[in-house]
Design a protein around this motif. Structure first.
Motif, mmCIF file in Angstrom:
data_model
loop_
_atom_site.group_PDB
_atom_site.id
_atom_site.type_symbol
_atom_site.label_atom_id
_atom_site.label_comp_id
_atom_site.label_asym_id
_atom_site.label_seq_id
_atom_site.Cartn_x
_atom_site.Cartn_y
_atom_site.Cartn_z
ATOM 1 N N SER A 94 0.820 -1.217 0.000
ATOM 2 C CA SER A 94 0.000 0.000 0.000
ATOM 3 C C SER A 94 0.852 1.265 0.000
ATOM 4 N N ILE A 95 2.129 1.153 0.396
ATOM 5 C CA ILE A 95 3.043 2.296 0.347
ATOM 6 C C ILE A 95 3.695 2.402 -1.024
ATOM 7 N N LEU A 96 4.028 1.261 -1.609
ATOM 8 C CA LEU A 96 4.710 1.249 -2.904
ATOM 9 C C LEU A 96 3.905 1.951 -3.985
ATOM 10 N N VAL A 97 2.579 1.857 -3.922
ATOM 11 C CA VAL A 97 1.746 2.410 -4.983
ATOM 12 C C VAL A 97 1.878 3.930 -5.081
ATOM 13 N N PHE A 98 2.364 4.587 -4.004
ATOM 14 C CA PHE A 98 2.590 6.031 -4.047
ATOM 15 C C PHE A 98 3.868 6.384 -4.813
ATOM 16 N N TYR A 99 4.748 5.420 -4.984
ATOM 17 C CA TYR A 99 6.061 5.700 -5.565
ATOM 18 C C TYR A 99 6.325 4.974 -6.885
ATOM 19 N N LEU A 100 5.617 3.903 -7.150
ATOM 20 C CA LEU A 100 5.897 3.089 -8.330
ATOM 21 C C LEU A 100 4.638 2.920 -9.176
ATOM 22 N N PRO A 101 4.789 2.654 -10.469
ATOM 23 C CA PRO A 101 3.620 2.383 -11.316
ATOM 24 C C PRO A 101 2.864 1.146 -10.839
ATOM 25 N N ALA A 102 1.585 1.100 -11.172
ATOM 26 C CA ALA A 102 0.745 -0.011 -10.731
ATOM 27 C C ALA A 102 1.267 -1.351 -11.239
ATOM 28 N N LEU A 103 1.777 -1.373 -12.479
ATOM 29 C CA LEU A 103 2.273 -2.628 -13.047
ATOM 30 C C LEU A 103 3.438 -3.177 -12.231
ATOM 31 N N VAL A 104 4.315 -2.306 -11.759
ATOM 32 C CA VAL A 104 5.442 -2.734 -10.924
ATOM 33 C C VAL A 104 4.928 -3.291 -9.595
ATOM 34 N N CYS A 105 3.906 -2.661 -9.050
ATOM 35 C CA CYS A 105 3.333 -3.143 -7.778
ATOM 36 C C CYS A 105 2.721 -4.526 -7.942
ATOM 37 N N TYR A 106 2.047 -4.761 -9.062
ATOM 38 C CA TYR A 106 1.487 -6.096 -9.310
ATOM 39 C C TYR A 106 2.614 -7.130 -9.455
ATOM 40 N N GLY A 107 3.697 -6.722 -10.116
ATOM 41 C CA GLY A 107 4.836 -7.628 -10.228
ATOM 42 C C GLY A 107 5.428 -7.950 -8.874
ATOM 43 N N TYR A 108 5.490 -6.926 -7.996
ATOM 44 C CA TYR A 108 6.001 -7.154 -6.645
ATOM 45 C C TYR A 108 5.158 -8.192 -5.904
ATOM 46 N N ILE A 109 3.842 -8.124 -6.066
ATOM 47 C CA ILE A 109 2.956 -9.064 -5.369
ATOM 48 C C ILE A 109 3.274 -10.507 -5.770
ATOM 49 N N PHE A 110 3.428 -10.748 -7.052
ATOM 50 C CA PHE A 110 3.703 -12.122 -7.503
ATOM 51 C C PHE A 110 5.101 -12.575 -7.075
ATOM 52 N N ILE A 111 6.069 -11.679 -7.124
ATOM 53 C CA ILE A 111 7.428 -12.060 -6.739
ATOM 54 C C ILE A 111 7.513 -12.375 -5.251
ATOM 55 N N ILE A 112 6.908 -11.541 -4.416
ATOM 56 C CA ILE A 112 7.003 -11.743 -2.966
ATOM 57 C C ILE A 112 6.284 -13.012 -2.538
ATOM 58 N N HIS A 113 5.175 -13.336 -3.205
ATOM 59 C CA HIS A 113 4.474 -14.571 -2.852
ATOM 60 C C HIS A 113 5.199 -15.797 -3.400
ATOM 61 N N GLY A 114 5.870 -15.645 -4.514
ATOM 62 C CA GLY A 114 6.703 -16.733 -5.000
ATOM 63 C C GLY A 114 7.837 -17.032 -4.035
ATOM 64 N N LEU A 115 8.460 -15.963 -3.510
ATOM 65 C CA LEU A 115 9.526 -16.152 -2.527
ATOM 66 C C LEU A 115 8.982 -16.774 -1.243
#
Length: 368
Positions: A94-115
């Motif tokens: 919820s903090i990242l969305v203020f600083y990064l594009p939405a597409l990057v935030c969606y990518g972060y979600i999949f990467i963090i759950h994969g880890l």
């Protein structure tokens, strides 16, 4: 140096406590390493720095802090086997969305759950926790969508408030232009019609005064003097109508700045500049509007702006500066090109200065 919205601060502390206390003070866990205590505390400190609204912390530092938060979160996956750690990730998303594009935030979600899946399946030997990953993925998406909606609504309100301020300033400009047009029309009519009629009357009275007998000469002389006085009064009225043509720029700038959202604007205008020629006033007002719009749109970290209008060596000098951080080269888009064209039409100059303290705009136009 530290500035927080109470709701943000309360939410961060409450969310951190909801994850840290059950993880660190769980009776079922026999041994809790010092590293885990350290990482939980570090996550809280870094988060408080990121959500700090003080402008002393620039965007570069905030991106470094965000990268550090991601690193701390990934480290916790391999130090603590508690699933609640993913709540930290929800907060971070919820903090990242203020600083990064939405597409990057969606990518972060999949990467963090994969880890998360890999760490629990291969490191902790808990198997593939698909159900937990799916549940927390839904939480991440919910936090991301809600935050995006909140940002969109905030931007829409700011745009509406700014548009309203621009409309009021433009309305004042149009009203003044109509008033000045009427004053000039009246001045021309008085000069062309009444003035010429009085001049013709004075000439005829002068001829009659010179050719009449002594009995009528005194009366004609009085009429002649009254006609001359009426002509002088008419000329004085015409001159007054023309000389008082000017735009009350101070009031219009006050209206614009007082209704601008988010920015704390400090307006400094010399008092004797209350009457400015309409073309010059229009240029100054439109350039100020465009500068405010650019700051709200591109310098999202800006919180204050200084606008100064002064008379220096037969020039009207407008200086606008903000405390926003702007990285990269200045690109002259339609807005800046339009400002430059307006200033050039008045034989003026426009300069842009980009520094660590923010962006400064200086406009100089002739003024007598």
């Amino acid at each position: 140096m530290f500035k927080y919205q109470p709701t943000w601060l309360f939410t961060v502390l409450l969310t951190w406590a909801a994850v840290a206390f059950p993880s660190l003070f769980n009776a079922s866990r026999q041994v809790i390493s010092t590293s885990e205590y350290t990482l939980h505390g570090l996550f809280l400190i870094l988060t408080l720095f990121v959500v700090n609204e003080s402008t002393r912390i620039g965007y570069l530092i905030r991106y470094i802090l965000l990268a550090s938060l991601v690193a701390v979160l990934c480290s916790l996956f391999f130090i603590s086997e508690v699933n609640l750690i993913l709540i930290y990730s929800v907060m971070l998303c919820s903090i990242l969305v203020f600083y990064l594009p939405a597409l990057v935030c969606y990518g972060y979600i999949f990467i963090i759950h994969g880890l998360f899946l890999v760490s629990h399946a291969l490191y902790w030997q808990h198997g593939w926790l698909w159900a937990n990953a799916a549940m927390f993925t839904a939480f991440h998406f919910f936090a991301l969508v809600v935050t995006q909606r909140m940002i969109s609504e905030k931007q829409a309100k700011e745009q509406l408030a700014l548009t309203n301020a621009k409309l009021e300033a433009t309305q004042s400009l149009l009203s003044t232009a109509a008033e000045q047009s009427e004053r000039l029309r009246l001045a021309r009519d008085l000069h062309d019609d009444v003035g010429h009629s009085l001049t013709s009357l004075i000439i005829n009275l002068d001829i009659a005064r010179r050719t009449c007998n002594d009995e009528l000469q005194q009366q004609i002389q009085a009429c002649y003097e009254q006609a001359k006085q009426a002509l002088q009064t008419t000329r004085s009225v015409v001159s007054d109508k023309r000389d008082n043509v000017g735009f009350n720029l101070i009031d219009c700038l006050h209206k614009l700045t007082q209704q601008t959202p988010r920015l704390d604007i400090q307006l400094d205008v010399e008092q004797h500049l209350d009457k400015v020629h309409l073309d010059t006033a229009q240029c100054i007002l439109k350039c100020t509007q465009e500068a405010i719009t650019n700051t709200l749109k591109h310098a999202t970290s800006a919180t204050c702006m200084k606008i100064k209008l002064e008379h220096i060596h037969s020039q009207l000098v407008l200086t606008i500066c903000d405390n926003g951080v702007f990285s990269g080269a200045i690109v002259y888009g339609n807005g800046l090109k339009g400002m430059q064209e307006r200033v050039s039409l008045l034989a003026g100059k426009l300069n842009l200065i980009n520094s660590k303290q923010g962006l400064t705009l200086v406009i100089r136009v002739p003024y007598e």
